[in-house]
Motif scaffolding. Structure first.
Motif, PDB file in Angstrom:
ATOM      1  N   THR A 188       0.848  -1.187   0.000  1.00  0.00           N
ATOM      2  CA  THR A 188       0.000   0.000   0.000  1.00  0.00           C
ATOM      3  C   THR A 188       0.883   1.236   0.000  1.00  0.00           C
ATOM      4  O   THR A 188       2.090   1.160   0.258  1.00  0.00           O
ATOM      5  N   LEU A 189       0.299   2.359  -0.255  1.00  0.00           N
ATOM      6  CA  LEU A 189       1.033   3.609  -0.288  1.00  0.00           C
ATOM      7  C   LEU A 189       1.648   3.924   1.077  1.00  0.00           C
ATOM      8  O   LEU A 189       2.775   4.402   1.175  1.00  0.00           O
ATOM      9  N   VAL A 190       0.951   3.617   2.133  1.00  0.00           N
ATOM     10  CA  VAL A 190       1.451   3.870   3.490  1.00  0.00           C
ATOM     11  C   VAL A 190       2.683   3.015   3.758  1.00  0.00           C
ATOM     12  O   VAL A 190       3.671   3.480   4.342  1.00  0.00           O
ATOM     13  N   GLU A 191       2.677   1.775   3.352  1.00  0.00           N
ATOM     14  CA  GLU A 191       3.822   0.887   3.570  1.00  0.00           C
ATOM     15  C   GLU A 191       5.058   1.383   2.789  1.00  0.00           C
ATOM     16  O   GLU A 191       6.180   1.358   3.298  1.00  0.00           O
ATOM     17  N   ILE A 192       4.841   1.837   1.579  1.00  0.00           N
ATOM     18  CA  ILE A 192       5.954   2.346   0.765  1.00  0.00           C
ATOM     19  C   ILE A 192       6.542   3.613   1.391  1.00  0.00           C
ATOM     20  O   ILE A 192       7.765   3.765   1.493  1.00  0.00           O
ATOM     21  N   LEU A 193       5.681   4.529   1.849  1.00  0.00           N
ATOM     22  CA  LEU A 193       6.172   5.752   2.487  1.00  0.00           C
ATOM     23  C   LEU A 193       6.929   5.445   3.778  1.00  0.00           C
ATOM     24  O   LEU A 193       7.952   6.066   4.070  1.00  0.00           O
ATOM     25  N   ALA A 194       6.447   4.479   4.558  1.00  0.00           N
ATOM     26  CA  ALA A 194       7.130   4.098   5.799  1.00  0.00           C
ATOM     27  C   ALA A 194       8.505   3.513   5.482  1.00  0.00           C
ATOM     28  O   ALA A 194       9.506   3.826   6.147  1.00  0.00           O
ATOM     29  N   ALA A 195       8.600   2.671   4.460  1.00  0.00           N
ATOM     30  CA  ALA A 195       9.887   2.072   4.079  1.00  0.00           C
ATOM     31  C   ALA A 195      10.858   3.143   3.585  1.00  0.00           C
ATOM     32  O   ALA A 195      12.051   3.124   3.930  1.00  0.00           O
ATOM     33  N   LEU A 196      10.379   4.089   2.783  1.00  0.00           N
ATOM     34  CA  LEU A 196      11.245   5.163   2.305  1.00  0.00           C
ATOM     35  C   LEU A 196      11.735   6.050   3.449  1.00  0.00           C
ATOM     36  O   LEU A 196      12.892   6.489   3.447  1.00  0.00           O
ATOM     37  N   THR A 197      10.891   6.301   4.421  1.00  0.00           N
ATOM     38  CA  THR A 197      11.295   7.104   5.582  1.00  0.00           C
ATOM     39  C   THR A 197      12.380   6.393   6.369  1.00  0.00           C
ATOM     40  O   THR A 197      13.389   7.000   6.749  1.00  0.00           O
ATOM     41  N   ILE A 198      12.221   5.124   6.613  1.00  0.00           N
ATOM     42  CA  ILE A 198      13.232   4.348   7.349  1.00  0.00           C
ATOM     43  C   ILE A 198      14.539   4.305   6.568  1.00  0.00           C
ATOM     44  O   ILE A 198      15.623   4.509   7.128  1.00  0.00           O
ATOM     45  N   LEU A 199      14.479   4.057   5.264  1.00  0.00           N
ATOM     46  CA  LEU A 199      15.687   4.049   4.441  1.00  0.00           C
ATOM     47  C   LEU A 199      16.375   5.415   4.434  1.00  0.00           C
ATOM     48  O   LEU A 199      17.607   5.508   4.454  1.00  0.00           O
ATOM     49  N   GLY A 200      15.602   6.492   4.417  1.00  0.00           N
ATOM     50  CA  GLY A 200      16.174   7.845   4.453  1.00  0.00           C
ATOM     51  C   GLY A 200      16.913   8.106   5.754  1.00  0.00           C
ATOM     52  O   GLY A 200      18.007   8.680   5.752  1.00  0.00           O
ATOM     53  N   ILE A 201      16.353   7.673   6.871  1.00  0.00           N
ATOM     54  CA  ILE A 201      17.013   7.862   8.170  1.00  0.00           C
ATOM     55  C   ILE A 201      18.328   7.080   8.214  1.00  0.00           C
ATOM     56  O   ILE A 201      19.355   7.590   8.655  1.00  0.00           O
ATOM     57  N   VAL A 202      18.303   5.845   7.749  1.00  0.00           N
ATOM     58  CA  VAL A 202      19.522   5.019   7.722  1.00  0.00           C
ATOM     59  C   VAL A 202      20.564   5.646   6.797  1.00  0.00           C
ATOM     60  O   VAL A 202      21.751   5.721   7.144  1.00  0.00           O
ATOM     61  N   PHE A 203      20.149   6.127   5.643  1.00  0.00           N
ATOM     62  CA  PHE A 203      21.074   6.730   4.681  1.00  0.00           C
ATOM     63  C   PHE A 203      21.733   7.986   5.258  1.00  0.00           C
ATOM     64  O   PHE A 203      22.938   8.183   5.123  1.00  0.00           O
ATOM     65  N   VAL A 204      20.963   8.847   5.911  1.00  0.00           N
ATOM     66  CA  VAL A 204      21.511  10.070   6.498  1.00  0.00           C
ATOM     67  C   VAL A 204      22.514   9.737   7.596  1.00  0.00           C
ATOM     68  O   VAL A 204      23.572  10.365   7.704  1.00  0.00           O
ATOM     69  N   SER A 205      22.231   8.727   8.422  1.00  0.00           N
ATOM     70  CA  SER A 205      23.177   8.364   9.483  1.00  0.00           C
ATOM     71  C   SER A 205      24.476   7.824   8.892  1.00  0.00           C
ATOM     72  O   SER A 205      25.563   8.112   9.399  1.00  0.00           O
TER      73      SER A 205
END
Length: 146
Positions: free
Chosen positions: A10-27
């Motif tokens: 779902t769109l919510v699941e994709i947005l949640a995954a992108l947010t988590i990946l963004g946090i990991v990438f920034v760290s």
């Protein structure tokens, strides 16, 4: 009875995954930039340690290294010198321009094993940049070397 099995996210699941990946990438990006700063400092430290050891070898190989002032820009025997220590401060003409401070211990701090053994004197060489010590090394020179 008609049942359809929907597959996918779902769109919510994709947005949640992108947010988590963004946090990991920034760290990870923060860690890499800190590693770059650390590597630069380490490289500079290794360079000055090499210069200090090179200067120590210069003092060991030359009986009176500063009598011939070639390559030495500023040379002074510090007023801090006493009967126990002689302090030299100088700058070399070649790059990089660091201030070298040499501390020569006049009385030997090592006990001789035999009467014919060589007397050694401790030599401390410190390298300063803009008044801040950035490296130092210690060694020994034979009696009469300075």
């Amino acid at each position: 009875m008609n049942t359809t099995k929907e597959k996918g996210f779902t769109l919510v699941e994709i947005l949640a995954a992108l947010t988590i990946l963004g946090i990991v990438f920034v760290s990870f990006m923060t860690i890499f930039s800190q590693m770059n700063v650390f590597n630069t400092r380490t490289e500079s430290k290794l360079e000055t340690i090499h210069l200090a050891k090179k200067e120590l070898n210069f003092w060991k190989e030359n009986p009176m290294p500063l009598e011939n002032n070639e390559g030495v820009l500023v040379l002074k025997k510090d007023t801090e010198s006493s009967s126990d220590f002689i302090f030299y401060t100088y700058t070399r003409q070649d790059e990089p321009k660091y201030e070298y401070r040499v501390k020569y211990r006049v009385p030997s701090d090592l006990k001789s094993f035999t009467e014919t053994s060589v007397t050694l004197h401790r030599l401390q060489i410190s390298i300063y940049e803009k008044g801040k010590e950035i490296s130092e090394t210690f060694g020994y020179v034979e009696d009469g070397a300075l």
